[in-house]
Design a protein around this motif. Structure first.
Motif, mmCIF file in Angstrom:
data_model
loop_
_atom_site.group_PDB
_atom_site.id
_atom_site.type_symbol
_atom_site.label_atom_id
_atom_site.label_comp_id
_atom_site.label_asym_id
_atom_site.label_seq_id
_atom_site.Cartn_x
_atom_site.Cartn_y
_atom_site.Cartn_z
ATOM 1 N N UNK A 121 7.986 11.966 0.706
ATOM 2 C CA UNK A 121 6.618 11.507 0.566
ATOM 3 C C UNK A 121 6.578 10.003 0.345
ATOM 4 N N UNK A 122 5.519 9.378 0.881
ATOM 5 C CA UNK A 122 5.326 7.934 0.727
ATOM 6 C C UNK A 122 3.875 7.638 0.364
ATOM 7 N N UNK A 123 3.683 6.658 -0.488
ATOM 8 C CA UNK A 123 2.339 6.178 -0.803
ATOM 9 C C UNK A 123 1.887 5.202 0.287
ATOM 10 N N UNK A 124 0.691 5.438 0.841
ATOM 11 C CA UNK A 124 0.175 4.553 1.897
ATOM 12 C C UNK A 124 -1.125 3.850 1.505
ATOM 13 N N UNK A 125 -1.876 4.419 0.547
ATOM 14 C CA UNK A 125 -3.130 3.791 0.122
ATOM 15 C C UNK A 125 -3.349 4.010 -1.368
ATOM 16 N N UNK A 126 -3.928 2.980 -1.989
ATOM 17 C CA UNK A 126 -4.334 3.067 -3.380
ATOM 18 C C UNK A 126 -5.711 2.420 -3.497
ATOM 19 N N UNK A 127 -6.710 3.196 -3.831
ATOM 20 C CA UNK A 127 -8.082 2.677 -3.891
ATOM 21 C C UNK A 127 -8.626 2.722 -5.314
#
Length: 205
Positions: A199-205
């Motif tokens: 798993x990878x983080x692609x967005x943080x809002x």
């Protein structure tokens, strides 16, 4: 063959002593200046995923890292639990600044999608990491935030497109608290994608 007189010998000895002394001073300064606390000792390494636990990580990070290790070591990986645990580790590492040595010592990078890391680092250095004072000797007086608790309030599955590739994704609503409330961000929505078994983080809002 010329004999070396007494004055010349003394001069040579003083020069040699000076070189040794300067070398020792230089070595001491080098060790003190370039000493890093974050990467001193690796306590645990999940090699297949590229995740490492450092001695300088705070206690709740260490606890959650062990939880993630248990999740990933099971025969059948529960990817929703993986996403929840990873999101907690990212938030703890990124928003805890007490153990960071400078504004380039950015937390959470090992969870970011590789193509996005450079932009992520630039944004971090221009925002939350902007005012971190350099601290190589572990004697910081600057007051910085330290995450004390992370909550995953909801998780939904979806898809996420990167270039021409579509990935299975998890969207997590998260919130967290600090040991001392200094006015820093306390909630966000994270988008995590699944690429093969990682798993990878692609967005943080």
């Amino acid at each position: 063959m010329k004999k070396i007189n007494k004055d010349s010998l003394i001069t040579i000895l003083f020069i040699l002593l000076g070189i040794v002394l300067l070398s020792l001073i230089g070595l001491t300064i080098y060790k003190d200046f370039f000493k890093k606390t974050k990467e001193d000792v690796i306590l645990k390494n999940l090699e297949l995923y590229g995740y490492t636990l450092q001695e300088n990580d705070i206690d709740i990070y260490k606890e959650e890292f062990n939880n993630l290790s248990n999740i990933l070591n099971k025969k059948e990986i529960d990817f929703e639990e993986y996403a929840k645990s990873m999101s907690k580790l990212y938030i703890i590492d990124f928003y805890t600044l007490t153990n960071k040595i400078s504004n380039t010592d950015i937390g959470g990078l090992e969870f970011i999608y590789p193509d996005y890391i450079d932009n992520f680092k630039l944004k971090a250095k221009d925002t939350i990491y902007k005012y971190i004072e350099v601290n190589y000797n572990g004697e910081r007086t600057q007051v910085l935030p330290e995450v004390s608790e992370v909550l995953v309030n909801g998780i939904t599955k979806g898809t996420y497109k990167i270039d021409e590739n579509e990935f299975e994704s998890y969207i997590l609503d998260t919130s967290w608290n600090y040991k001392e409330d200094l006015g820093y961000q306390k909630s966000c929505k994270l988008t995590i994608v699944k690429d093969s078994n990682k798993l990878y983080l692609v967005e943080s809002e």
